[in-house]
Enzyme design. Structure first.
Site, PDB file in Angstrom:
ATOM      1  CD  GLU A 286      -3.003  -1.062   2.282  1.00  0.00           C
ATOM      2  OE1 GLU A 286      -3.964  -1.838   2.194  1.00  0.00           O
ATOM      3  OE2 GLU A 286      -2.891  -0.223   3.193  1.00  0.00           O
TER       4      GLU A 286
ATOM      5  CD  GLU B 158      -3.366  -6.009   3.763  1.00  0.00           C
ATOM      6  OE1 GLU B 158      -4.238  -5.212   4.192  1.00  0.00           O
ATOM      7  OE2 GLU B 158      -2.152  -5.782   3.823  1.00  0.00           O
TER       8      GLU B 158
END
Length: 466
Positions: free
Chosen positions: A168, A368
């Protein structure tokens, strides 16, 4: 009539965590940004709980990995902490205990029959590099990151076959330089933009080192983990469509395009240049980014982003991406009340088709997806286990849409839940729990939740019946 949801052969059924969120600070060579922030201001963290112990993975990793095996995981992503592995951040000299620890962790995963996927940066820049260079706003840090990556490939590449450079990376820019939820808690659009560029550059530099390493020859692959929050317009008006398009370009394509296509979106470059906030780059750097794209993609998906036309931009804080869009709260949306996030499983299908149609159908996996719930002890049964049926339902719904995307040709090879064991979650600490395995913070006891049994069956059957 029951419907069967089957997944491709050799599908990854796993979960993801990270070094800074699970290991604790035991015997670490350096502090990372969060360690430093906690030392300075423990009240900034939920219930004052910091990263010092986390889930005690540093000490418990053998038992923890055995529990992951019991939950049916065939693959697990975690991270190698730069602040643990490297003793001398300038020369790249490794720390002996860090090398020992990660060797033992990798060997234990393999011994238990779990594929380790190793990520190299999960919001955990060594604080000394922020103090000395200004962190990710400085290209020197990108060079040092590539050195660290190269050291990891040399030390562990004989056993680790899948690597990712960043987790991220957009959150690094947003948290540190736009929305003040990561240290140094600044609001500086120009710094955020340079940070985005430097993170893309650092990823490409690390990939270039990987291509030159023995890992590549040993059949290794390297990718990046990007959080994709598909942007949906409030309405079909030209203004809302334009707002959603810029939100998509800034939030998602700023990392997706360089990682997969090797180039930044032209629209983004033009707007940033027009606004006088374009990053500093060189032709050589842009060539490096173009030549070092990823082998595969990890996609973190939690929630969509809904956009509407901006009508009241406040420019008192300088340039911000919200100049071109405003968030929109759709009436009637489903919410996870604990996290304040919308639940919209269909977006995982939209992501699958977007990757299929616009990104060369690159191999990818869900790196995720998950549901954080506060106060899970209220779902504890008489036998002491947590009956987290809401988590099972959440996973099922997302897998139904994911399977549809795969059936329609999207090249997805796995699904990882966030997270195997309840972990420390930055300034939220242990407020929301995400794991298949519960952690009792008072005594560090770990027990499988109901979802772990369900996940074991899911992995064993390579699918489920609904």
């Amino acid at each position: 009539m029951a419907k069967q949801y089957q997944f491709p052969e050799n599908f990854w059924w796993g979960a993801a965590t990270s070094g800074p969120q699970s290991e604790g600070r035991f015997h670490k060579a350096h502090r990372n940004l969060f360690d430093y922030w906690y030392d300075q201001d423990p009240k900034a963290f939920f219930a004052g709980v910091g990263p010092n112990v986390a889930s005690n993975f540093y000490n418990d990793f053998r038992q923890d990995i055995a529990l992951m095996k019991q939950a049916g995981l065939n693959s697990v992503r975690t991270s190698i902490q730069w602040s643990r592995l490297i003793k001398d951040l300038e020369t790249g000299e490794p720390d002996a205990d860090g090398v020992r620890f990660y060797n033992e962790v990798i060997d234990e995963f393999l011994r238990q029959g779990i594929r380790p996927i190793m990520n190299l940066h999960h919001f955990d820049l060594p604080y000394a590099l922020y103090e000395k260079y200004g962190g990710w706003t400085n290209k020197k840090v990108a060079v040092l990151f590539a050195d660290f990556a190269e050291k990891c490939f040399a030390l562990f590449g004989d056993r680790v076959k899948e690597w990712t450079t960043f987790n991220e990376p957009m959150v690094v820019a947003e948290g540190e330089y736009l929305y003040q939820f990561h240290y140094p808690l600044q609001v500086d659009g120009k710094k955020a933009v340079q940070c985005i560029y430097n993170l893309n550059l650092a990823s490409a530099m690390a990939i270039a080192r990987f291509r030159q390493s023995a890992c590549k020859k040993q059949g290794g692959r390297i990718g990046i983990v990007i959080n994709l929050t598909p942007a949906y317009p409030r309405s079909a008006s030209a203004e809302d469509l334009e707002a959603a398009d810029f939100a998509e370009t800034f939030k998602n394509k700023a990392f997706l395009d360089p990682a997969v296509k090797g180039v930044f979106p032209q629209k983004l470059v033009e707007i940033l240049r027009k606004d006088g906030v374009l990053w500093e780059s060189t032709p050589e750097e842009l060539a490096l980014i173009q030549e070092n794209t990823v082998d595969f993609l990890g996609v973190n998906y939690y929630q969509p982003f809904r956009a509407q036309a901006q009508t009241a931009f406040d420019d008192s804080k300088g340039w911000l991406p919200e100049k071109y869009f405003a968030p929109y709260e759709m009436p009637g949306r489903r919410m996870n009340p604990y996290r304040g996030w919308e639940i919209y499983p269909q977006a995982i299908y939209d992501i699958a088709i977007n990757i299929r149609d616009n990104y060369g159908n690159i191999p990818w996996y869900v790196s995720e997806n998950g549901m954080g719930v506060e106060g899970e002890e209220k779902f504890r049964q008489a036998d002491g286990r947590i009956a987290d049926d809401y988590r099972i339902d959440f996973i099922k719904e997302h897998l139904e849409w994911l399977q549809r995307g795969i059936t329609e040709g999207s090249n997805c090879f796995g699904y990882h839940l966030w997270t195997p064991i309840d972990c420390w979650s930055w300034s939220n600490a242990y407020k929301n729990r995400y794991g298949l395995i519960a952690l009792d913070l008072a005594n560090q006891q770990k027990t499988l939740k109901k979802s772990a049994d369900w996940f074991r069956d899911l992995a064993a059957n390579n699918g489920f019946t609904e």
